[in-house]
Design an enzyme around this catalytic site. Structure first.
Site, PDB file in Angstrom:
ATOM      1  N   ASP A  14     -16.558  25.245  77.099  1.00  0.00           N
ATOM      2  CA  ASP A  14     -16.474  25.405  78.559  1.00  0.00           C
ATOM      3  C   ASP A  14     -15.033  25.307  79.070  1.00  0.00           C
ATOM      4  O   ASP A  14     -14.738  24.542  79.997  1.00  0.00           O
ATOM      5  CB  ASP A  14     -17.345  24.370  79.274  1.00  0.00           C
ATOM      6  CG  ASP A  14     -18.752  24.280  78.721  1.00  0.00           C
ATOM      7  OD1 ASP A  14     -19.272  25.327  78.284  1.00  0.00           O
ATOM      8  OD2 ASP A  14     -19.325  23.180  78.707  1.00  0.00           O
ATOM      9  N   GLU A  35     -24.504  31.142  85.202  1.00  0.00           N
ATOM     10  CA  GLU A  35     -23.904  29.825  85.403  1.00  0.00           C
ATOM     11  C   GLU A  35     -22.390  29.951  85.271  1.00  0.00           C
ATOM     12  O   GLU A  35     -21.842  31.048  85.223  1.00  0.00           O
ATOM     13  CB  GLU A  35     -24.458  28.840  84.367  1.00  0.00           C
ATOM     14  CG  GLU A  35     -24.269  29.289  82.928  1.00  0.00           C
ATOM     15  CD  GLU A  35     -24.996  28.430  81.910  1.00  0.00           C
ATOM     16  OE1 GLU A  35     -25.386  27.305  82.246  1.00  0.00           O
ATOM     17  OE2 GLU A  35     -25.166  28.891  80.765  1.00  0.00           O
TER      18      GLU A  35
END
Length: 530
Positions: free
Chosen positions: A15, A185
């Protein structure tokens, strides 16, 4: 030509959120249940990176006690404006069941190497939140968790942020439900020329993972899709060495070039298990018709890209062995869910040793006495030397390879009757398996423990002094159970599995929480796999 070879951040570093201040580049990555929270890496050439900080190092900023496996810190966003660094993060408290508890916070600092502020609460409507600084205005964008009818992914929404208090302004703007890939997302906003760009993670963080782009001339929308979405994915190329490509973040360099960083997985076999977890890679971005494209000529990221025309960032060579001679633990080490405090670990109580005071079991989500670092190589040797005098079978200490509370391999010293024994316990999908081979080490004060890792194979061994050869103990174990993929495969229901294998030392005292073990050194030697 000089190249950057992917991944640039090896081992569990997912991430990525990239930020530039002048000639300095920073990447923040997720840490989940590991403490301290958020790992920040620094570079000036985009090729060589070093870990410089873990901003969330106080319980007041990050309370992880009791959070489930692979919950905790998800998808931090690092940004900078007007002399201040901003770090947005989610501390996921629960994931099972219909509802998800996903409080989002922001902390700030003037010095990325220094202390960060107390957290300011933003919202709990979803996760993967990020800040966008736009000509004096501050915006917060995140995904919405929709619990109705099993939907879960509810789209992307935008809030203005009060720039003084950092509280969200009440009015919300729904931007998009995402593209046909779904599972939308990880949103990030950018501005270039006349357009706002919305970069999304889609397809789920497994082998269908992708990065998509939308744009609009108004930050509140409507947004149109990139003509070649997804702009980044490996989902159509199962033989490629970089899989799961997605959850990305873009940056413009000081010389006007653009790059994108994103997570990848390197499976042991085609679409197989990734024992190193989700790592971070980088690609070049070019612009055509005001749309970003990979400079690879397709949506598939390259293993090697040309190094940008930036000064070389020379990293200091580090010893593979930590002799625990410092009064401060190495930045490589993390603990599980709790801060490193004197009530369970110390470098001062015995000079030149790490002392761990036994706490709860390896299945605990509250207080474990465990220090570990990321596994960053497919082939590695990890070793330590331990002094430990257990009084009963409920006291254990040793060398652990850990994925989560239900998946680990543990070579440890314990007591069996009147004898001090060396034993192996493995946990596979929460089922404990004890190796039949045990070694009586009662007459020895200390013992060296070693784990030899060779892709999917693990062999434990031991010796009593440096002049001896290591002796194998137990059978060859399966390293691949310490992976996101196996944990999800082996579960009867979907289980969050987003981390990677850690290697380290630990101590349990299930009787009194006070028996300690002393470790003289810890050594990690990785071997080049590429």
């Amino acid at each position: 030509m000089n190249y950057i070879e992917n991944p640039i951040l090896t081992g569990f570093n997912p991430d990525p959120s990239i930020c530039r201040i002048g000639d300095d580049y920073y990447i923040a990555t997720s840490t989940f249940e590991w403490f301290p929270g958020v790992q920040i890496h620094h570079s000036i050439d985009l090729k060589n990176w070093e870990v410089i900080a873990h901003p969330l190092n106080r319980v007041s900023q990050l309370n992880l006690k009791g959070v489930p496996d692979s919950c905790g810190v998800w998808a931090p966003c690092l940004s900078f404006a007007n002399g201040t660094f901003y770090l947005v993060y989610t501390n996921v408290k629960s994931f099972d069941g219909i509802w998800k508890d996903t409080p989002n916070f922001v902390v700030t600092t003037k010095d990325i190497y220094g202390a960060w502020s107390e957290p300011i609460y933003l919202c709990s409507s979803g996760f993967d939140g990020s800040f966008f600084h736009d000509q004096g205005k501050l915006w917060f964008v995140n995904m919405i968790v929709d619990h109705r009818n099993g939907k879960f992914f509810g789209g992307i929404e935008l809030n203005e942020v009060n720039a003084n208090t950092l509280a969200l302004v009440d009015e919300r703007f729904f931007l998009t439900k995402g593209t046909k890939l779904g599972l939308t997302e990880g949103p990030h906003l950018y501005k270039r020329n006349a357009y706002y760009y919305l970069l999304l993670a889609e397809g789920g963080t497994e082998y269908g993972h992708s990065a998509s782009v939308l744009r609009s001339k108004n930050i509140q929308g409507p947004y149109e899709e990139h003509p070649n979405n997804p702009i980044l994915t490996s989902k159509n190329n199962p033989n490629h060495s970089l899989q799961k490509s997605g959850h990305a973040s873009m940056i413009e360099t000081s010389n006007g070039d653009w790059y994108i960083v994103f997570l990848v997985g390197r499976p042991l076999t085609n679409l197989g298990r990734c024992t190193l977890g989700r790592e971070t890679a980088i690609e070049e971005i070019i612009w055509r018709d005001d749309w970003p494209y990979l400079n690879s000529g397709s949506s598939l990221p390259r293993v090697k890209i040309p190094k940008p025309n930036l000064p070389e960032f020379k990293l200091q060579k580090r010893s593979p062995r930590d002799d625990f001679d410092s009064e401060k633990i190495s930045i490589d080490f993390h603990s599980l869910r709790i801060p490193m405090t004197d009530n369970w670990m110390s470098l001062k109580k015995r000079k030149g040793y790490l002392r761990l005071i036994g706490k709860e079991s390896l299945t605990s989500t509250h207080e474990q006495s465990l220090l570990a670092r990321r596994l960053t190589h497919f082939k590695a040797e990890v070793s330590t030397v331990i002094e430990f005098e257990p009084d009963c079978f409920q006291q254990m200490a040793g060398l652990v390879l850990y994925y989560n509370t239900g998946h680990y391999h543990y070579l440890h010293v314990t007591k069996s009757g009147e004898d001090k024994m060396l034993c192996i316990i493995s946990s596979n999908n929460f089922l404990k398996m004890e190796d039949n081979e045990k070694v009586n080490i009662s007459k020895y004060k200390s013992v060296q423990l070693k784990a030899s890792i060779d892709y999917e194979k693990l062999q434990f061994s031991f010796r009593f002094n440096d002049d001896d050869s290591f002796t194998n103990i137990g059978s060859v174990l399966d390293m691949s159970i310490l992976s996101d993929d196996y944990v999800r495969e082996g579960s009867s229901r979907y289980r969050p599995a987003f981390t990677g294998c850690f290697v380290g030392v630990c101590c349990q005292d299930l009787r009194s929480n006070k028996k300690y073990a002393d470790f003289d050194w810890f050594e990690y030697s990785g071997f080049e796999d590429r």
